[in-house]
Enzyme design. Structure first.
Site, PDB file in Angstrom:
ATOM      1  N   ARG A 208       0.718  -1.001  -0.202  1.00  0.00           N
ATOM      2  CA  ARG A 208       0.360   0.109  -0.107  1.00  0.00           C
ATOM      3  C   ARG A 208       0.958   1.556   0.123  1.00  0.00           C
ATOM      4  O   ARG A 208       2.048   1.428   1.101  1.00  0.00           O
ATOM      5  CB  ARG A 208      -0.547  -0.274   1.285  1.00  0.00           C
TER       6      ARG A 208
ATOM      7  N   ARG B  33       2.404   1.258   9.946  1.00  0.00           N
ATOM      8  CA  ARG B  33       1.830   1.240   9.129  1.00  0.00           C
ATOM      9  C   ARG B  33       3.032   1.387   7.727  1.00  0.00           C
ATOM     10  O   ARG B  33       3.921   1.914   7.952  1.00  0.00           O
ATOM     11  CB  ARG B  33       1.735   2.714   8.930  1.00  0.00           C
TER      12      ARG B  33
ATOM     13  N   GLU C  66      -6.661  -1.090  15.304  1.00  0.00           N
ATOM     14  CA  GLU C  66      -6.621  -2.504  13.749  1.00  0.00           C
ATOM     15  C   GLU C  66      -6.112  -3.450  13.511  1.00  0.00           C
ATOM     16  O   GLU C  66      -5.165  -2.687  13.383  1.00  0.00           O
ATOM     17  CB  GLU C  66      -7.341  -1.401  13.213  1.00  0.00           C
TER      18      GLU C  66
ATOM     19  N   SER D 213     -10.951  -6.828   9.629  1.00  0.00           N
ATOM     20  CA  SER D 213     -11.503  -6.026   9.455  1.00  0.00           C
ATOM     21  C   SER D 213     -11.938  -6.588   8.912  1.00  0.00           C
ATOM     22  O   SER D 213     -11.780  -7.301   7.514  1.00  0.00           O
ATOM     23  CB  SER D 213     -10.940  -4.503   8.578  1.00  0.00           C
TER      24      SER D 213
ATOM     25  N   ARG E 280       1.043  -6.658  12.416  1.00  0.00           N
ATOM     26  CA  ARG E 280       0.645  -5.927  13.706  1.00  0.00           C
ATOM     27  C   ARG E 280       0.443  -6.732  14.596  1.00  0.00           C
ATOM     28  O   ARG E 280       0.458  -6.941  15.849  1.00  0.00           O
ATOM     29  CB  ARG E 280      -0.979  -5.707  13.691  1.00  0.00           C
TER      30      ARG E 280
END
Length: 432
Positions: free
Chosen positions: A264, A279, A351, A354, A393
């Site tokens: 990403r 991130r 998070e 999802s 994560r």
RNA sequence: GGUGGGAUGGCAGAGUGGUUGAAUGCACCGGUCUUGAAAACCGGCAUAGGUUAAUAGCCUAUCUAGGGUUCGAAUCCCUAUCCCACCGCCA
């Protein structure tokens, strides 16, 4: 993509539901284009019908050898006129149809009625919390310090090799990272009935259109410098969801689990989570994906979310389940649960998964349909997916929640079989 | 990288310019027969869009995709993609 028939017939309802998602739908523009389309389509199709009938007639005349050559030549001349008229009408129609498609392709999915109202994450609703938030007798370190301490995490060299937002793991940390993905895959296959699948990490633009990443969100993607429209996958969702693009399938449900790296560009997140592995431009994720009949998709979302949660249960990581509000929902999603794991260093939940029901939104873009039994009309399927879990994560969460006073890391019970029986990652004397 | 050969409905497989949306077989669905099943026989069976109350009719499009030739294209021409075979190279 929304069902254009539904948009037409329930325009006000669609507008208000999109409002909940904080999307302003220009219904007047839609109506004017659609009305023009209708007129043009009727015109183009009747021109076409005229042309077809005329040609058929010439064919049968020639066949029966009833006409003079010169007569046929005259007929052909007039045929040319009809052809031109049909072509012109078609061109106009195509322009308008393209316009309509473009308009519709940028409209997000409708939120489910159970989705809470709100414009941003502050309106998300916590549905439940699980596990005990650890009480440390010392000040907990963050994963960057912990990783450096055990000599397994190196951000600086990753920056040298590539740039910011990358990480290098080595030794027991790399092993734990691998163990986590193995553990997740094995659990989902053996306990939850998913089929493991391995897919390309590069996809074409049509696949990205299918999931809803294109045309609107090109900025989030890494595009290859190639004549072909190739992109690195931002998630396994893209290749896996597109498995059945342009297909009619007859056996549902289909459940897949897929471990891939994800890429990403993180455009628009400058300055956020700059420290550590939270991130990254590249991270591993184990993705859960279900293709189901429309009536079963809401149950499937609950099941899939539960499957993701069971990984956190087994790792004994405290987490909570959040229902995203309308304004925070993704473009393609009708409803999303986020799972957030406890990070001691940040004293908050972050998070880690999802899980979304996309209803028929992606299926319509992909033309993925199913037929319950032969002879029935094919129907668009529903797609559901979720992270089970984001591996990087999860590693961060394990490091921080399992840290000891001296900076060593206990290995969670369930990971030990995947780590050659290792029970603890010790401090390194030499550093990295 | 080179040279050939392909791509047709759920599958297999005909079809080289004129009622072909497409023969035939298999699969599937309905029926006859049968105590039941099988076999046999009869019938049905693509998708999308438009119109419509209609998943009834009618119209349009679609034989990998995009262009072109023609009054008319699955069929002829060009381009792209993918697949197969052989040669070269290669983890």
């Amino acid at each position: 993509m929304l069902d254009i028939k539904e948009v037409r017939s329930n325009l006000n309802d669609v507008v208000s539901r999109l409002n909940k998602k904080h999307y302003k739908f220009d219904s007047e523009l839609f109506l004017s284009i659609d009305q023009r389309r209708k007129a043009l389509q009727i015109e183009a199709e009747s021109r076409q019908a005229e042309r077809n009938a005329y040609s058929k007639n010439i064919g049968s005349l020639i066949h029966q050898a009833r006409s003079e050559k010169s007569e046929v030549e005259n007929l052909k001349k007039h045929g040319e006129v009809l052809k031109k008229a049909a072509q012109e009408a078609e061109e106009l129609l195509e322009q308008t149809q393209t316009q309509l498609e473009q308009l519709l392709s940028e409209v997000p999915n409708l939120p489910d009625s159970s989705v809470p109202d709100g414009s941003d994450e502050s309106s998300n609703i916590e549905l439940m919390q699980w596990g005990n938030i650890p009480n440390f007798t010392f000040t907990p370190r963050d994963h960057v310090d912990l990783g450096a301490g055990v000599g397994g995490l190196d951000i600086d060299r990753a920056a040298k090799i590539t740039g910011s937002r990358f990480a290098i793991m080595r030794g027991n940390l790399a092993l734990m990272h691998r163990a986590l993905s193995q553990f997740m895959l094995t659990t989902h296959v053996l306990d939850h009935g998913y089929e493991e699948i391995h897919v390309p990490y590069i996809v074409n633009d049509q696949s990205l259109f299918g999931t809803g990443n294109l045309p609107k969100f090109a900025d989030d993607l890494f595009k290859l410098n190639d004549e072909r429209e190739f992109y690195l996958i931002p998630t396994a969702e893209v290749p896996v969801t597109n498995l059945f693009r342009n297909e009619i399938i007859d056996d549902l449900p289909k459940k897949f689990v897929c471990h891939t790296p994800c890429f990403r560009s993180e455009a628009g997140s400058y300055g956020r989570d700059t420290r550590g592995m939270i991130r990254q431009h590249q991270f591993d994720k184990v993705e859960l994906m279900q293709f189901v009949e429309p009536v079963k998709s809401w149950d499937a979302l609950e099941e899939l979310t539960g499957n993701a949660e069971s990984i956190l249960h087994k790792l004994e990581l405290p987490f909570r389940r959040i229902a995203l509000c309308g304004g925070d929902l993704g473009f393609s999603s009708a409803k999303t649960y986020d799972l957030e794991v406890w990070l001691p260093s940040q004293n908050t939940f972050r998070e880690i998964s999802s899980c979304s029901n996309f209803t028929d939104f992606q299926a319509r873009r992909m033309k993925t349909r199913y037929r319950s039994k032969s002879g029935d009309r094919p129907e668009l399927i529903h797609t559901i997916n979720g992270s089970g879990l984001a591996v990087g994560r999860t590693l961060v969460a394990v490091l921080e929640n399992y840290q000891q006073n001296d900076g060593s890391i206990l290995v969670p019970d369930v990971l030990r079989p995947y780590m050659n029986g290792l029970t603890k990652i010790e401090l390194s004397k030499n550093g990295f």
